[in-house]
Scaffold this motif. Sequence first.
Motif, PDB file in Angstrom:
ATOM      1  N   SER A 176      44.185  28.436  31.922  1.00 34.97           N
ATOM      2  CA  SER A 176      44.058  29.070  30.614  1.00 34.97           C
ATOM      3  C   SER A 176      43.167  28.241  29.715  1.00 34.97           C
ATOM      4  N   THR A 224      39.822  43.320  32.340  1.00 31.97           N
ATOM      5  CA  THR A 224      40.082  42.312  33.370  1.00 31.97           C
ATOM      6  C   THR A 224      39.000  42.417  34.435  1.00 31.97           C
ATOM      7  N   VAL A 267      41.984  33.068  27.572  1.00 34.80           N
ATOM      8  CA  VAL A 267      41.375  33.502  28.824  1.00 34.80           C
ATOM      9  C   VAL A 267      42.129  32.845  29.972  1.00 34.80           C
ATOM     10  N   LEU A 283      42.549  32.487  34.175  1.00 33.95           N
ATOM     11  CA  LEU A 283      42.045  32.687  35.532  1.00 33.95           C
ATOM     12  C   LEU A 283      43.217  32.611  36.493  1.00 33.95           C
ATOM     13  N   LEU A 289      36.386  29.004  40.007  1.00 37.35           N
ATOM     14  CA  LEU A 289      35.093  29.536  39.609  1.00 37.35           C
ATOM     15  C   LEU A 289      33.984  28.651  40.155  1.00 37.35           C
ATOM     16  N   THR A 305      30.609  28.435  35.175  1.00 35.00           N
ATOM     17  CA  THR A 305      30.916  29.067  33.889  1.00 35.00           C
ATOM     18  C   THR A 305      29.829  28.676  32.904  1.00 35.00           C
ATOM     19  N   TYR A 363      31.173  34.168  33.865  1.00 37.09           N
ATOM     20  CA  TYR A 363      32.027  33.595  34.907  1.00 37.09           C
ATOM     21  C   TYR A 363      31.454  33.993  36.264  1.00 37.09           C
ATOM     22  N   SER A 418      42.372  36.749  42.736  1.00 41.49           N
ATOM     23  CA  SER A 418      41.584  35.941  41.816  1.00 41.49           C
ATOM     24  C   SER A 418      40.898  36.854  40.814  1.00 41.49           C
ATOM     25  N   VAL A 449      39.912  37.189  36.203  1.00 45.17           N
ATOM     26  CA  VAL A 449      39.923  36.598  34.869  1.00 45.17           C
ATOM     27  C   VAL A 449      40.478  37.631  33.891  1.00 45.17           C
ATOM     28  N   TYR A 450      41.460  37.209  33.091  1.00 49.27           N
ATOM     29  CA  TYR A 450      42.153  38.072  32.140  1.00 49.27           C
ATOM     30  C   TYR A 450      41.870  37.592  30.720  1.00 49.27           C
TER      31      TYR A 450
END
Length: 674
Positions: free
Chosen positions: A5, A185, A211, A213, A219, A222, A245, A267, A269-270
């Motif tokens: 996060s 998302t 954010v 992950l 990743l 970034t 990302y 996997s 990203v939110y």
Amino acid sequence: MRAISFYICILPTKLTMVMRLLLTAFFILTLGTVFSQEHPIPSLKYDDLTKSYQQIDSNASAVVVDEWGKTELEVVEADHALRVVHTYAVRIKILKKEGVDYANFQIPLYAFGNTFETIADIKGKTYNLRNTGISESEMNKQSIFLEKTSPFLHLAKFTLPQVEEGSIIDVQYRIFSPDVLNFRTWQFQTDIPKIHSAYTAIMPATYQYRVVLRGPYKLTDTKTEVLRSHFLLNGVRNDCSKITYVMDSVPAFLEEEHMLASKNYKSAVYFELEQYYLTNGSKVRVTKEWRDVDRELLTEKSFGGQLKKEDLFQNLLPTWIATASTDLEKAMAIYDHLKRTIRWNQVYGKYAQFGIKESLEQHKGNIGDINLALITALNAASLPAYPVLVSTRENGIPNNLHPVISDFNYVIASVTIDGKSYFLDASEAATPFGELPLRCINEQGRIIYSKKSSEWIPLKNEQPSLVSFTFLGQLDTAYNLTGKLTISYKGLDALKKRNEIASFNSQEEYFERMQEKIPNIGVKKSSLQNLDSLKDFLYEQLEIEMPMDEYVQNGILHINPIFINRTLKNPFNLNERFYPVDLGAQRHVTHNVNIRVPEGFIIHSSPKNSAMKLPEDAARFMYQSSIDKDRFVLRQVVSLNKAIYSVDEYFHLKEFFSRVIQQQQQELVITGTR
């Protein structure tokens, strides 16, 4: 599962910039963001079509060569409104004939209030090798159509032309959403591997996001930058943050039995909006404390407002609990009567769809109607009951760091009697008192005690899932095995079996279907016991006959004594599983076999005995047989003593079942003459 996060928050240097930033559809806008339809997926090359990609994943039927997405806000001057614009582009190589299905697209479009998301600029091309050149087939616009699935969901559907093994397809489109408070998302991981996936989010400076992950993979890159003066609003330019990302070499997500929703583990990203600023400079917190949510829920007409309607049950309760002498008997009577009074319309929901009054009158309702009515009826009988917010297994695990009310799509009841708490879901007739259907067993729920108090509680069934197969029979001189087979069920297996039986028009129709599933076993007579007595074991009693002569060679009969419900395939086959094994409850399966042979026949040999267990008694297996003159007796028990097995326990569980399968391949050998 990894969850990383971090926060995105770029605040403008001048308060006037904050005050002038547009955040809702009611503010006057002057100029929108310029949107580029270009995307960074490179032009197709001849080598892209000749390359096999099999070294990436030999089992994959298709592979995502390149994927790109971008989400940003756009000003709609004509409507004086903002909207979210999501751009998507993907290139997929079809590796096998089965992969042709990846040329079929279904894009979900959701409703927000009275406004639906829309889709535009859909383009698709198929590339094939023809002789020494590349053939292009462009998708016709007539291939695109919109399916109105429900009042809340539309599907944009299209299929690319001329797709075959070896093809490459390119697709791109844009989605326009009125939901300006949420970014989409981004799923890096799907059921096919990806070589490259990149996502860019452009967010106004006055939005603060958390954010997250999720998933096991890191990743690759970034990139963060500030877009100065990205918006021109009422003569004032405003900044935005731009974050890209990137994840390369993403393996396919492989689903396996006994798991929660796959989106919990893929996997991705939110983006969780925590706060934003209004044009007057005031701050609005989207992420609230639970006491704020508790108060809102209990003052909401379709939730807390329903719990105040105890008077609706004043005339019903005397009849419902007339024969009950204890609080537990009263609660069970109310539960049983309510299941019969309101029929579930197959709609989930934490809020009442119709309201308790109408649901009682019309004898139908959604989950909210039924279980809020149950809570209200229990409280009307002076039995302390509370609502428990639940996210069903397929809906995903709810956020436990801070309240996200949209995470929950279900509500159940919790009642405490004589110091013991019971979970109740009155939506299905076959669910016993104090047990939950599998869909509700999803880590934890939030029990709402009052406008100022709530807490997380684990969701689990204390009742293990039990199945037992008992066969008492005899072999005759013609090598026919006849006898009585009794199958008993308890817990989740009983609920599943009762629902299966209820799906048929009659018990006769059910048994006819059973006979089709076991063609090698003749059922001469069948019956059910305790079908409606939910607190007891459910019994299937079958008189069966099995011709064994085809298994006889030179007067020697080879028979596998576990002739029904034998484990033929290991349910756990992944080299590595990144998510737990979740059974929903402990599970125990027992086989008892007793076979008598006729005079003149000899039980020559029986399977070897075996026993094993996992560390900390997490699972046990016992296989024990014996011979007593003309009788063979076998008892086998497979006990899974945990409802949930961690990732670290997966290999042991996989090996456990592998050995069970090996043991169950052993045969009973009988010699004799006709």
